[in-house]
Design an enzyme around this catalytic site. Structure first.
Site, mmCIF file in Angstrom:
data_model
loop_
_atom_site.group_PDB
_atom_site.id
_atom_site.type_symbol
_atom_site.label_atom_id
_atom_site.label_comp_id
_atom_site.label_asym_id
_atom_site.label_seq_id
_atom_site.Cartn_x
_atom_site.Cartn_y
_atom_site.Cartn_z
ATOM 1 N N THR A 339 0.844 -1.187 0.000
ATOM 2 C CA THR A 339 0.000 0.000 0.000
ATOM 3 C C THR A 339 0.881 1.239 0.000
ATOM 4 O O THR A 339 2.057 1.184 0.365
ATOM 5 C CB THR A 339 -0.943 -0.044 1.224
ATOM 6 O OG1 THR A 339 -1.710 -1.246 1.155
ATOM 7 C CG2 THR A 339 -1.893 1.124 1.279
ATOM 8 N N ASN A 359 -2.263 -4.504 -2.072
ATOM 9 C CA ASN A 359 -2.373 -5.312 -0.853
ATOM 10 C C ASN A 359 -1.004 -5.674 -0.286
ATOM 11 O O ASN A 359 -0.388 -4.843 0.347
ATOM 12 C CB ASN A 359 -3.269 -6.538 -1.024
ATOM 13 C CG ASN A 359 -3.736 -7.058 0.314
ATOM 14 O OD1 ASN A 359 -3.795 -6.288 1.272
ATOM 15 N ND2 ASN A 359 -4.052 -8.320 0.421
#
Ligand code: GLY
Length: 529
Positions: A339, A359
């Site tokens: 992220t 992710n």
């Protein structure tokens, strides 16, 4: 000095045929600041400010550049959220979170499909579509101008940053992304296509076909129809207060906004660290048991943020902490290296908190064959196996189970703080899975209560509690640890970095900004005319 410079500058021209209330002609450099995870990404944003773009253009440019210089943590193969405060008019939260493909089901994962690696892990990649939508609403510079720094970095290469180096140590196979000097010609072509087709290449064109072919060759179920059907959701930001400041943050399917406002509402500047951790435990238990995609499951936002509920959380803090069952019934996700958060502000008054994600580090570890884009593994943000922790150690409820077209629950917490006149004064947010929430909170608290400078605030050691596991994690030993242990907390000194927080604050002299040293970041500035 800045004010003087602005006063002397020719007044920006408002285009009165444009429905958007504030949009200038963009012929002058705009003073502003961009804090991203990687110095070259911050600089890409500042370059666009110097070219006359606003903070929204700058944040998009920084996000595109991050996908080139830090492809382990972001890129066009993911999705994200943004909270935007314009100089005039309504603030907005933009949700371009990935969704589960139409053919997705819990049964596939029960039968053994992986939610972390390969095609089955890939949720519909929506970042390219979302960034264009964000630009259509608020941008001023051309998409070509915005994409130019990222294309240059992809074509010419760049020095490996510290975070990319550590990501490649754990995933050496991902060096297949790069030619010598980290050049990525396939990605440069895809970025050019993003700009010239206004993202259509990634929705219905050759890059979309590339995504689908790559995913399906690797056991996934993504279709062209999934991409064509995707809708960005404009949402109303959640609003709360802390220490006299208004906080605007991300509503569901983020869990981070609710949790941040729960903590902000239950805590005062005088609250002890023990009671602050207790507020975090309540917030994270509520996250696990009640968070989800509001199009599929009712999320009781009003009840979770009601003054009575916040007062009850405050009153619940006694001398000692409680076992997990006290906060919520244990239901069936902590590492996030996939992220990225960008905070940007400019002198015209634009403020944007933009968080994007693939992710975990390098997402599904699939590289789309023709476009060189790393595909997400956002399916793991669903509770793919009820009762089992996900890659973040988070244990989540059935309300976050896989369903076709559903958005997985997220911890991303892009946040803008307003001053008493309703002007944006601080932009903050983070990467780091559930650590995003506690990291954003601690930096925000420190900057608002103690006036800590942005760089110092983002660099300070942090603690974390996510309800389960039932432990306070701490980056380093600090004085408060003993008091927490005395209150019955299991304090574990972890010694590894948690979230990476980026913050920009408006000051009387212009802007100050901090990029988290945990990812080797550095902010960048444009001085304006
Ligand atoms: N993928 C991390 C998050 O959305 O929370």
């Amino acid at each position: 000095m800045l004010l003087l410079l602005l006063a002397c500058a020719p007044h920006p021209r408002v285009n009165d045929r444009d429905p958007h209330p504030v949009r200038f002609d963009g012929s002058l450099p705009v003073a502003g600041a961009v804090a991203a995870d990687q110095p070259l990404a911050s600089e890409a944003g500042a370059e666009v400010l110097r070219a006359g773009g606003n903070a929204v253009d700058a944040a998009i440019a920084a996000a595109l550049a991050s996908g080139v210089v830090q492809p382990s943590g972001s890129g066009l193969g993911g999705g994200g959220f943004a909270v935007v405060v314009p100089p005039q008019g309504e603030a907005m939260a933009l949700d371009f979170r990935e969704v589960a493909p139409a053919a997705a089901s819990m049964e596939r994962y029960a039968a053994g499909a992986s939610s972390t690696l390969g095609g089955a892990a890939v949720a519909v990649p929506t970042q390219a579509i979302g960034l264009v939508d964000l630009h259509k609403r608020y941008g001023r510079a051309s998409l070509t101008t915005i994409a130019a720094p990222a294309i240059r970095l992809a074509e010419e290469g760049f020095p490996t940053g510290t975070w990319l180096a550590s990501s490649l140590l754990t995933s050496p196979e991902m060096s297949a992304l790069f030619l010598g000097d980290n050049r990525q010609p396939r990605l440069a072509e895809a970025l050019r296509a993003w700009a010239t087709t206004e993202g259509e290449a990634m929705r219905t064109g050759w890059v979309a076909e590339d995504f689908v072919e790559t995913v399906r060759r690797n056991g996934g179920i993504l279709t062209m129809a999934d991409l064509a059907a995707y809708k960005v959701e404009p949402r109303t930001p959640l609003r709360g207060t802390f220490a006299g400041h208004a906080l605007l943050t991300m509503p569901p399917p983020s869990s981070g906004g609710i949790a941040l406002l729960q903590m902000a509402g239950a805590v005062t500047p005088q609250t002890s660290l023990h009671c602050e951790v207790e507020a975090a435990k309540h917030a994270m238990a509520d996250r696990a048991s009640q968070g989800g995609d509001p199009s599929f499951t009712p999320v009781p936002v009003a009840a979770l943020l009601a003054p009575a509920r916040l007062a009850a959380v405050r009153a619940d803090c006694g001398e000692r902490t409680f076992p997990p069952e006290h906060y919520a019934r244990p239901v069936a996700p902590p590492e996030d290296h996939g992220t990225l958060h960008i905070s940007a502000m400019d002198a015209e008054g634009w403020a944007i908190a933009l968080t994007t994600t693939i992710n975990t580090s390098f997402g599904s570890k699939l590289i789309s064959a023709r476009s060189g884009i790393v595909l997400n593994n956002e399916m793991d943000d669903f509770a793919t196996r009820l009762g089992e922790p996900n890659a973040f150690g988070l244990v989540q409820g059935a309300q976050n189970a896989v369903q076709p077209g559903k958005r997985p629950l997220s911890s991303m917490t892009p946040t803008v703080v307003l001053d008493g006149n309703g002007r944006a004064e601080l932009v903050v947010g983070a990467s780091g899975g559930p650590f995003i929430i506690t990291g954003t909170w601690q930096v925000l608290r420190s900057m608002l209560v103690n006036g800590t400078p942005a760089q110092e605030a983002v660099a300070a050691p942090r603690w974390h509690h996510q309800w389960l596991p039932d432990a306070v994690l701490s980056e380093t030993a600090f004085a408060g640890n003993d008091a927490l242990r005395a209150a019955g907390h299991d304090v574990r000194i972890v010694g590894t970095p948690f979230s990476a927080v980026q913050a920009v604050r408006r000051t009387d002299a212009g802007f100050e900004a901090g990029s988290d040293p945990r990812k080797g970041g550095a902010p960048a500035f444009s001085k304006g005319p």
